[in-house]
Design an enzyme around this catalytic site. Structure first.
Site, PDB file in Angstrom:
ATOM      1  N   GLY A  16       0.841  -1.195   0.000  1.00  0.00           N
ATOM      2  CA  GLY A  16       0.000   0.000   0.000  1.00  0.00           C
ATOM      3  C   GLY A  16       0.872   1.238   0.000  1.00  0.00           C
ATOM      4  N   SER A  20      -0.736   3.763   5.055  1.00  0.00           N
ATOM      5  CA  SER A  20      -1.857   2.836   4.843  1.00  0.00           C
ATOM      6  C   SER A  20      -1.916   1.761   5.926  1.00  0.00           C
ATOM      7  CB  SER A  20      -1.756   2.191   3.454  1.00  0.00           C
ATOM      8  OG  SER A  20      -0.587   1.403   3.355  1.00  0.00           O
ATOM      9  N   SER A  23       2.877  -1.485   8.263  1.00  0.00           N
ATOM     10  CA  SER A  23       3.672  -1.987   9.387  1.00  0.00           C
ATOM     11  C   SER A  23       2.758  -2.441  10.514  1.00  0.00           C
ATOM     12  CB  SER A  23       4.639  -0.907   9.890  1.00  0.00           C
ATOM     13  OG  SER A  23       5.532  -0.556   8.859  1.00  0.00           O
ATOM     14  N   GLU A  90       9.363  -2.964   4.828  1.00  0.00           N
ATOM     15  CA  GLU A  90       9.989  -2.106   3.805  1.00  0.00           C
ATOM     16  C   GLU A  90      10.743  -2.968   2.790  1.00  0.00           C
ATOM     17  OE1 GLU A  90       9.106   0.899   3.779  1.00  0.00           O
ATOM     18  OE2 GLU A  90       9.091   1.785   5.781  1.00  0.00           O
ATOM     19  N   CYS A 149      -9.086  14.928   0.126  1.00  0.00           N
ATOM     20  CA  CYS A 149     -10.538  14.795  -0.055  1.00  0.00           C
ATOM     21  C   CYS A 149     -11.174  13.709   0.819  1.00  0.00           C
ATOM     22  CB  CYS A 149     -10.850  14.509  -1.529  1.00  0.00           C
ATOM     23  SG  CYS A 149     -10.437  12.836  -2.025  1.00  0.00           S
TER      24      CYS A 149
END
Ligand SMILES: [Zn+2]
Length: 201
Positions: A16, A20, A23, A90, A149
């Site tokens: 993602g 998001s 982790s 990562e 938004c």
């Protein structure tokens, strides 16, 4: 043929944009394995050549101890037979050798959970993530919330001195103030679209 099959592991990919919760999700799955008394080892990329003990940390402060390594093959040296579950955070920062490393671990019966950014700040698939998603048993694409938004966001907007970064801006900009935001497809700003042609990217 006997009815004894080799015990194989499996690969889960969690990907993602930034923010998001990758982790957080990785830590949640690893903690569940620990509760089930499974031996867990966690890795992340060291981003330099030192091999150290570090932590993977989620944005809401959860953390787990991890080996920080610069090379994917070092993971194989550290995983003993009694390790059942391997977490890698990562994962996009490792070289593509990580794909072979993970494949080897899965064939040795390990459950591997790999978390990472699926797209870079240009919207281009990041490192080995596309390969890992393809060979995974399951892949989960998490969404962040668009800071502009409020819609679901799966892009990572890079801002340099408060302006959207350009496609060809260098990864490291000395002296510039930069930060990242999660944005939806409509609010993500980049000066050109990726060609999705790996010869040209
Ligand atoms: Zn938006």
């Amino acid at each position: 043929m006997t009815d004894q099959k080799a015990k194989m592991g499996h690969l889960e990919v969690v990907c993602g944009s930034m923010f998001s919760g990758k982790s957080e999700e990785l830590i949640r799955r690893l903690r569940r394995a620990e509760i089930a008394q499974q031996k867990v080892l966690v890795f992340k990329h060291s981003l330099d050549n030192r091999k150290t003990i570090d932590y993977i940390v989620s944005h809401n402060g959860n953390k787990l101890k991890a080996f920080a390594l610069s090379s994917a093959t070092e993971i194989l040296e550290l995983v003993d037979d009694d390790v059942s579950v391997i977490g890698i955070d990562e994962v996009q920062f490792f070289s593509n050798e990580i794909v072979n490393t993970i494949h080897t671990l899965v064939n040795r019966g390990k459950r591997v959970i790999a978390a990472g950014l699926d797209l870079d700040f240009r919207g281009v698939p990041f490192g080995s993530i596309p390969l890992l998603m393809a060979i995974a048993d399951s892949s989960t694409k998490l969404k962040a919330v668009c800071i502009k938004c409020g819609d679901n966001a799966h892009f990572t907007q890079r801002l340099i001195n408060n302006q959207p970064a350009k496609y060809n801006d260098p990864v490291i900009l000395v002296g510039a103030e930069e930060f990242y935001q999660a944005r939806c497809r409509s609010c993500f700003v980049i000066d050109r679209s990726p060609a999705y042609n790996y010869e040209r990217i």
